[in-house]
Design an enzyme around this catalytic site. Structure first.
Site, PDB file in Angstrom:
ATOM      1  N   SER A   1     -10.778   0.004   3.440  1.00  0.00           N
ATOM      2  CA  SER A   1      -9.958  -0.185   4.651  1.00  0.00           C
ATOM      3  C   SER A   1      -9.365   1.152   5.062  1.00  0.00           C
ATOM      4  CB  SER A   1      -8.801  -1.138   4.368  1.00  0.00           C
ATOM      5  OG  SER A   1      -9.297  -2.318   3.807  1.00  0.00           O
TER       6      SER A   1
ATOM      7  N   GLU B   1      -4.301   4.121   5.953  1.00  0.00           N
ATOM      8  CA  GLU B   1      -4.084   3.847   4.529  1.00  0.00           C
ATOM      9  C   GLU B   1      -4.616   5.054   3.731  1.00  0.00           C
ATOM     10  OE1 GLU B   1      -5.394  -0.107   3.090  1.00  0.00           O
ATOM     11  OE2 GLU B   1      -6.205   0.995   1.367  1.00  0.00           O
TER      12      GLU B   1
ATOM     13  N   ARG C   1       0.822  -1.227   0.000  1.00  0.00           N
ATOM     14  CA  ARG C   1       0.000   0.000   0.000  1.00  0.00           C
ATOM     15  C   ARG C   1       0.854   1.276   0.000  1.00  0.00           C
ATOM     16  NH1 ARG C   1      -2.683  -3.601  -0.872  1.00  0.00           N
ATOM     17  NH2 ARG C   1      -4.743  -4.117  -0.088  1.00  0.00           N
TER      18      ARG C   1
HETATM   19  C1  LIG Z   1     -15.381   0.542  -0.944  1.00  0.00           C
HETATM   20  C2  LIG Z   1     -13.896   0.708  -1.168  1.00  0.00           C
HETATM   21  C3  LIG Z   1     -13.090  -0.407  -1.336  1.00  0.00           C
HETATM   22  C4  LIG Z   1     -11.712  -0.264  -1.559  1.00  0.00           C
HETATM   23  N1  LIG Z   1     -10.964  -1.389  -1.734  1.00  0.00           N
HETATM   24  C5  LIG Z   1      -9.630  -1.299  -1.968  1.00  0.00           C
HETATM   25  C6  LIG Z   1      -8.844  -2.476  -2.183  1.00  0.00           C
HETATM   26  O1  LIG Z   1      -9.342  -3.601  -2.178  1.00  0.00           O
HETATM   27  N2  LIG Z   1      -7.500  -2.320  -2.385  1.00  0.00           N
HETATM   28  C7  LIG Z   1      -6.925  -1.073  -2.430  1.00  0.00           C
HETATM   29  O2  LIG Z   1      -5.705  -1.008  -2.635  1.00  0.00           O
HETATM   30  N3  LIG Z   1      -7.647   0.058  -2.242  1.00  0.00           N
HETATM   31  C8  LIG Z   1      -8.980  -0.025  -2.011  1.00  0.00           C
HETATM   32  N4  LIG Z   1      -9.730   1.109  -1.811  1.00  0.00           N
HETATM   33  C9  LIG Z   1      -9.049   2.421  -1.791  1.00  0.00           C
HETATM   34  C10 LIG Z   1      -9.092   3.204  -3.140  1.00  0.00           C
HETATM   35  O3  LIG Z   1     -10.073   2.684  -3.979  1.00  0.00           O
HETATM   36  C11 LIG Z   1      -7.751   3.177  -3.857  1.00  0.00           C
HETATM   37  O4  LIG Z   1      -6.741   3.684  -3.039  1.00  0.00           O
HETATM   38  C12 LIG Z   1      -7.776   3.987  -5.181  1.00  0.00           C
HETATM   39  O5  LIG Z   1      -6.584   3.739  -5.905  1.00  0.00           O
HETATM   40  C13 LIG Z   1      -7.927   5.486  -4.936  1.00  0.00           C
HETATM   41  O6  LIG Z   1      -8.166   6.082  -6.181  1.00  0.00           O
HETATM   42  P1  LIG Z   1      -8.851   7.491  -6.345  1.00  0.00           P
HETATM   43  O7  LIG Z   1      -8.735   7.844  -7.789  1.00  0.00           O
HETATM   44  O8  LIG Z   1     -10.209   7.490  -5.766  1.00  0.00           O
HETATM   45  O9  LIG Z   1      -7.857   8.386  -5.475  1.00  0.00           O
HETATM   46  P2  LIG Z   1      -8.141   9.768  -4.697  1.00  0.00           P
HETATM   47  O10 LIG Z   1      -8.807   9.434  -3.397  1.00  0.00           O
HETATM   48  O11 LIG Z   1      -8.817  10.751  -5.579  1.00  0.00           O
HETATM   49  O12 LIG Z   1      -6.649  10.263  -4.423  1.00  0.00           O
HETATM   50  C14 LIG Z   1      -5.755   9.540  -3.616  1.00  0.00           C
HETATM   51  C15 LIG Z   1      -4.434  10.311  -3.518  1.00  0.00           C
HETATM   52  O13 LIG Z   1      -3.800  10.392  -4.795  1.00  0.00           O
HETATM   53  C16 LIG Z   1      -3.562  11.755  -5.202  1.00  0.00           C
HETATM   54  N5  LIG Z   1      -3.803  11.771  -6.665  1.00  0.00           N
HETATM   55  C17 LIG Z   1      -4.980  11.600  -7.311  1.00  0.00           C
HETATM   56  N6  LIG Z   1      -4.796  11.522  -8.641  1.00  0.00           N
HETATM   57  C18 LIG Z   1      -3.460  11.676  -8.872  1.00  0.00           C
HETATM   58  C19 LIG Z   1      -2.628  11.661 -10.037  1.00  0.00           C
HETATM   59  N7  LIG Z   1      -3.114  11.466 -11.281  1.00  0.00           N
HETATM   60  N8  LIG Z   1      -1.290  11.864  -9.866  1.00  0.00           N
HETATM   61  C20 LIG Z   1      -0.746  12.048  -8.638  1.00  0.00           C
HETATM   62  N9  LIG Z   1      -1.482  12.038  -7.496  1.00  0.00           N
HETATM   63  C21 LIG Z   1      -2.825  11.845  -7.613  1.00  0.00           C
HETATM   64  C22 LIG Z   1      -4.562  12.561  -4.400  1.00  0.00           C
HETATM   65  O14 LIG Z   1      -4.101  13.880  -4.202  1.00  0.00           O
HETATM   66  C23 LIG Z   1      -4.628  11.781  -3.097  1.00  0.00           C
HETATM   67  O15 LIG Z   1      -3.552  12.125  -2.246  1.00  0.00           O
HETATM   68  C24 LIG Z   1     -11.120   1.015  -1.597  1.00  0.00           C
HETATM   69  C25 LIG Z   1     -11.943   2.155  -1.446  1.00  0.00           C
HETATM   70  C26 LIG Z   1     -13.305   2.007  -1.239  1.00  0.00           C
HETATM   71  C27 LIG Z   1     -14.180   3.229  -1.113  1.00  0.00           C
END
Ligand SMILES: Cc1cc2nc3c(=O)[nH]c(=O)nc-3n(C[C@H](O)[C@H](O)[C@H](O)COP(=O)(O)OP(=O)(O)OC[C@H]3O[C@@H](n4cnc5c(N)ncnc54)[C@H](O)[C@@H]3O)c2cc1C
Length: 341
Positions: free
Chosen positions: A238, A334, A164
């Site tokens: 998580s 996380e 992670r």
């Molecule tokens: C129901 C649920 C289940 C989940 N299950 C998992 C799982 O099984 N495994 C897992 O690993 N994660 C899981 N997650 C967490 C999440 O889905 C992941 O971490 C996902 O990759 C986040 O993506 P996002 O685009 O929503 O990021 P955001 O929340 O929009 O951003 C996350 C971080 O990245 C930065 N950021 C965004 N875009 C960029 C970019 N293009 N370049 C540089 N920085 C950037 C943001 O500033 C922020 O700090 C889960 C979340 C939920 C809600």
């Protein structure tokens, strides 16, 4: 590029936190990043780069600018006898990319089905689930660095991937934007991973043999039955990482807690279940107003209604304190905490 003043962010974060930013820049095309970088109210006032909003906890109003990554596109850029190299734009929805791969019979990411968020964020915390981490399918990525305004190609071995985490969450935090990611996917001889018990059980319930599509379907079924849907109950999956500790510490903990669950790691250390530690500390299903830990998944912090980011963070901190008191283990977030120094 569309710019909105005084923008509400509730629908842009999966916790459903009702808060505002002074300005929201919708970056619809990759080239918008350059315009945003130069704009007097853009990068210079940046408080948040936003993807799908599924891994952030917004703890205050944002008095600056938020830039939302929205550009899309999937392009095949290279091919070998067994693999295909696919370039995917940062703003593509992760699960839609998984479905595209399955439709084209491309293997490697099926175990990561239904993870919310965007493709561009997948390397940041090295998304992982059901025995697979995305680091094993990433070849390289394109990175726009703020202090030079130049695009760099970053190869997998530079990304410093771990459980992670990656260089984008540590050394290079807030230093740039991931513009697109190049994935290596298998065209044939797919390596199927059914090492997690529930997958085999679900496949046999579905009466299906393992294949990339049946594994994906099984995982979608498991996730829907286990995890709260953020569109109905605000959460970000998580909230804490599973702690990785030395075996000698586990042996000590087992004297008091012989049933403590753990997984052996290649490093010789062991991974504990943060959910179990939280449950044993009395937090499964416990609430503080509208903020609390989920009744079935103790690891999932939930917004039951109108909790603010600070309410949720307060519960997270109480959970950490109780786990530390009960087990002498320090849990780590996380999720990215935004708006608190
Ligand atoms: C129901 C649920 C289940 C989940 N299950 C998992 C799982 O099984 N495994 C897992 O690993 N994660 C899981 N997650 C967490 C999440 O889905 C992941 O971490 C996902 O990759 C986040 O993506 P996002 O685009 O929503 O990021 P955001 O929340 O929009 O951003 C996350 C971080 O990245 C930065 N950021 C965004 N875009 C960029 C970019 N293009 N370049 C540089 N920085 C950037 C943001 O500033 C922020 O700090 C889960 C979340 C939920 C809600």
């Amino acid at each position: 590029m569309l710019i909105l003043e005084n923008a509400n962010l509730q629908k842009f974060n999966t916790f459903g936190i009702d808060c505002y930013a002074n300005r929201l820049f919708h970056l619809e095309e990759e080239k918008d990043i350059v315009e945003y970088h130069r704009h007097p109210l853009g990068y210079r006032k940046q408080q948040l780069l936003l993807g799908g909003g599924s891994n952030i906890l917004l703890c205050s109003e944002l008095n600056g600018s938020v830039a939302r990554i929205e550009w899309k596109g999937i392009t095949i850029i290279d091919e070998t006898s067994n693999d295909l190299i696919v370039k995917v734009a940062a703003g593509e929805n992760w699960h839609e990319f998984v479905l595209w791969a399955l439709k084209n019979d491309l293997g490697g990411i099926e175990n990561l089905s239904l993870i919310p968020g965007q493709v561009g964020t997948s390397p940041i915390q090295n998304i992982g689930a059901y025995g697979v981490e995305i680091k094993d399918c990433i070849k390289s990525l394109r990175y726009y660095r703020w202090n030079t305004g130049k695009i760099e190609i970053i190869d997998n071995n530079i990304c410093d991937f771990g459980y992670r985490t990656s260089i984008f969450k540590t050394k290079w935090v807030n230093e740039g934007v991931i513009l697109s990611v190049n994935f290596r996917l298998t065209k044939k001889n797919h390596v199927l991973n059914t090492s997690y018990g529930p997958i085999t059980e679900e496949l046999s319930r579905m009466e299906k043999l393992p294949s990339i599509s049946s594994i994906s379907k099984a995982i979608v079924n498991i996730r829907i039955s286990k995890l709260p849907d953020p569109s109905k109950l605000g959460n970000s999956g998580s909230f804490f990482k599973n702690p990785i500790i030395k075996k000698s510490l586990l042996l000590k903990m087992q004297e008091k807690n012989p049933k403590i669950p753990f997984h052996d790691q290649k490093s010789g250390k062991v991974k504990l279940s943060a959910g179990w530690l939280i449950e044993m500390s009395g937090w499964k299903g416990k609430r503080n107003g509208d903020a609390g830990m989920h009744e079935n998944q103790a690891l999932v912090l939930v917004n039951y209604g109108k909790a603010s980011g600070k309410d949720l963070l307060e519960v997270a901190n109480l959970v950490k304190k109780d786990v530390l008191t009960c087990f002498d283990i320090k849990l780590e977030h996380e999720v990215n905490i935004i708006g608190i120094e």
